[in-house]
Design a protein around this motif. Sequence first.
Motif, short mmCIF file in Angstrom:
data_model
loop_
_atom_site.label_atom_id
_atom_site.label_comp_id
_atom_site.label_asym_id
_atom_site.label_seq_id
_atom_site.Cartn_x
_atom_site.Cartn_y
_atom_site.Cartn_z
N GLN A 18 0.98 -1.67 -0.10
CA GLN A 18 0.11 0.01 -0.01
C GLN A 18 0.75 1.63 0.11
OE1 GLN A 18 -3.71 0.26 2.57
NE2 GLN A 18 -2.94 -2.17 3.20
N GLU B 241 -2.74 10.62 5.16
CA GLU B 241 -3.43 9.85 4.89
C GLU B 241 -2.11 8.62 5.01
OE1 GLU B 241 -4.35 7.89 0.11
OE2 GLU B 241 -4.01 10.11 0.60
N GLN C 165 -3.07 6.66 8.40
CA GLN C 165 -4.62 6.37 8.16
C GLN C 165 -4.76 4.97 7.90
OE1 GLN C 165 -6.99 7.62 10.17
NE2 GLN C 165 -7.58 5.35 9.17
N THR C 166 -3.29 5.03 6.80
CA THR C 166 -3.28 3.93 5.74
C THR C 166 -2.85 2.66 7.31
OG1 THR C 166 -2.86 4.68 3.77
CG2 THR C 166 -2.38 2.24 4.30
N LEU D 146 -2.92 3.12 10.23
CA LEU D 146 -4.36 2.54 11.31
C LEU D 146 -5.37 1.58 11.21
CD1 LEU D 146 -5.07 6.12 12.70
CD2 LEU D 146 -3.33 4.43 13.73
N THR D 147 -5.58 1.75 9.18
CA THR D 147 -6.79 1.08 8.69
C THR D 147 -5.83 -0.85 8.77
OG1 THR D 147 -7.14 2.78 7.67
CG2 THR D 147 -7.70 0.31 6.97
N PHE D 148 -4.51 -0.56 8.92
CA PHE D 148 -3.84 -1.78 8.29
C PHE D 148 -3.79 -2.51 9.48
CE2 PHE D 148 0.23 -4.38 9.27
CZ PHE D 148 0.19 -5.13 8.51
N ALA E 10 -5.63 -1.73 12.18
CA ALA E 10 -7.12 -2.23 12.96
C ALA E 10 -7.23 -3.75 12.85
CB ALA E 10 -7.83 -1.27 12.50
N SER E 11 -7.06 -4.11 11.13
CA SER E 11 -7.54 -5.24 10.51
C SER E 11 -7.10 -6.34 11.08
CB SER E 11 -7.01 -5.20 8.60
OG SER E 11 -5.20 -5.06 8.95
N ALA F 282 -6.55 -2.65 16.98
CA ALA F 282 -6.92 -0.90 17.03
C ALA F 282 -6.00 -0.04 17.68
CB ALA F 282 -8.47 -0.86 17.68
N SER G 47 -4.72 5.38 17.92
CA SER G 47 -4.59 5.71 17.48
C SER G 47 -3.67 6.26 16.90
CB SER G 47 -5.58 6.88 18.44
OG SER G 47 -4.39 7.21 19.70
#
Length: 755
Positions: A78, A112, A115-116, A118-120, A122-123, A127, A129
């Motif tokens: 990514q 961005e 955020q990528t 954090l999303t990774f 969390a997946s 989770a 911040s």
Amino acid sequence: MLDQRELELSCVPQAAELGAVTSSAPPATAVARLDSVGRGAIAPRAEFPIPDGGGCASSADWLAPRGARDLLRDLRNQFQALVVSWGAVGRLQKHSREPSDEMLFSAMEVSEARQTLLTFLASKGFACSDMVSPHQPFLLDVWSALGAYCNDVDCSLPPLLAQGVPTGVVEPIPASGIWEPVCTEVDSQLDDLSIHVQPWRSGLDREDLTLDLMLKDVAAGHAFELLGGEAEAKLRWGDLVAAGKLGIAQPPGKKPRLIGDGTVSGANSRCVIEEKVRLPTFESVQRFMSLTQPGECWGALNFDVGGAHKLVKVAPAEQGLSCFVVKGRWFAYRSCYFGCRWAAYWFSRVGAFLVRHCHQFLWVKHGFFLYVDDGLALFPAGVCPLLATSLLLFLVALGVPLSWEKVRVGHLQSWIGWSFDWGLGQAELPDNKRQMLVGLLQDLTSARRKVPRKHVERCVGLLAWFCGGAYWLKPWLQSLYQVLFKPVCVFRSLSTGQFGALLAKLTDGLYVSQDLRDCDVLRGWKLHSVWNCPVSTLDSEPLRTPRVRQGSISCVFYDYSQDMVPCNRASTWAAQFFLRAVERQVKIPLRVLEPDRGQAAADAFATQHHAGIGGWWCPSADVRKSEVSWFSEQLVPASLPAWLCAKATLQQDIASFEGVAQLCLLVARTGCEDTPGGYTLRLRQLCDNSGTAASARKKLTMQAPLCYALQAIGFHCCALGVCLDPQHVAGVRNEWADDLSRNRLKALIQLEESA
């Protein structure tokens, strides 16, 4: 036979053609030569970890993946997609050609990327911040999640950084488990902490600048002012108050830098750390490059973490140990400052965390090093720009501030004081260091001239660092060390009363512990002799029953504290030799071959008036009688130069004869071989004298005449493009070489005849 002239060759201009041999031959020729020396050093990974700044278990070489699973593959893909879509790869290449302090990524791009990330996480069930705690830039919540997901060995680090790290003054900093533990002694008393209210001379002469730099640290949040001065400091921290001294350092061409001295306040000496940090060196880079394929082209990313030490917040209860006073105004650092002992440890530990996760992020074929805050990443040239840009984005996403004006990508890089050419696989001194050394050495090339001791110390310090790469030069440091260690003789005639006072102030080592009040004998002098009779202990006869003539006792002292030291012939030769080496800017190969072939051993023996040297070698790993070559030489004082017969008997110089035997074996076995161009060939030879083997491995001794034998070895290593690695072996397992040194040739002659 080795004579004085051969050793003196080491100081003529030809000897300055330094370095293991480099070659302009095409890659195909280099490969053919590599095959000719046996197995070579090509391997998928190092047998033992190569220090990279990531801890003892971490290794710089990822020529093959070292992890069991590519945990960050999706994140890496990514991030690579992001930098390609933004055109950031081209921006980095332009930035390297036209350096600036402008950040490579925009604020929107950084957001961005985070955020990528954090999303990774969390997946993966972690989770977190992107919150940033006050007074430090790292995304510690993300660090904790990343460490837990990757099962990092130092998961306790992010919480420590959040609450503030200990200084090791109140209690020892416990070992993290990533470096070697060390034994420590703890002193619970804090009464040796002190307060100083003025800067050092460098800060006092420019006190306005000192205050201005201090206020900049306050504005950046690294420090704060104590408006109530010492009273407020004592109210906040009680006995845990130590105020050091500030100084200003400004190397040529660089901005002034504020340095805090925590030693003078007693804080540094009280800092106890229960492990020893291991950082990469020039040899670490050589070990990595030696694993790479010949002819393979590499590119590199070089980056520097901005204000590294000040990024780590200190525990609030211990911030009083970092106080400074400028123009009567009191300040305290809430973060580690440059100059405190715990600063280097804590950022090295932060850096180690980053190193391990950068390896996981990169995963594909690479090398990675971090020397405190100075980073180096090596990639195959074809993919270097993309991987370098992705790595920078990963660091920025974690909240690591970078000094963007120092970021470079390409095949020419400067790192840890060396200029590297990764395309050619070689290193050299950068121009600024070369010019500095040339200036220092030029002042030492005139014999019988006195120069400042600090000048020589500075020159020797730089040369010792330089010899970490140009190892063959190291034996010549002996001549410069000797200038520093050689004391000035001071003659004094003392009365019997003064002599008695002297005896009361002599230490067990015969040093004067205090100045004598009524005569010119000073603290630090060492008593050498009384009436020309040397003394070695306090019980020496000349001290117990000194001769008295006309009421006086003649004494000779050694003074090691003279500000000016005289250059001699040997130091002048050494300085000229080093000067030619530095001026000619010879390249140092980064690849070292350690072939698994051949065996070789040498030995020496000596009696009062007779000595002998001998040795043998075989080019194959399995010793075959038909392939063994040997030499044997018998020596008497008349056949030897005076410097090699320095002592009363030849037997007293046996270590030197062992060194000469190793030299003769080295020259004999390499004389008919073609060493590979662009490489250094590391050769092992057996030696049953442990002292000689150790000195030859260190490549330095202060003992003459062994030091001259080591200089000759260095000279021939330079000419042959090899590095000698003597290995100690018990005498009972060195029988052939022992027979040869003693002229017992019957067994060897029979061996040849049977072959």
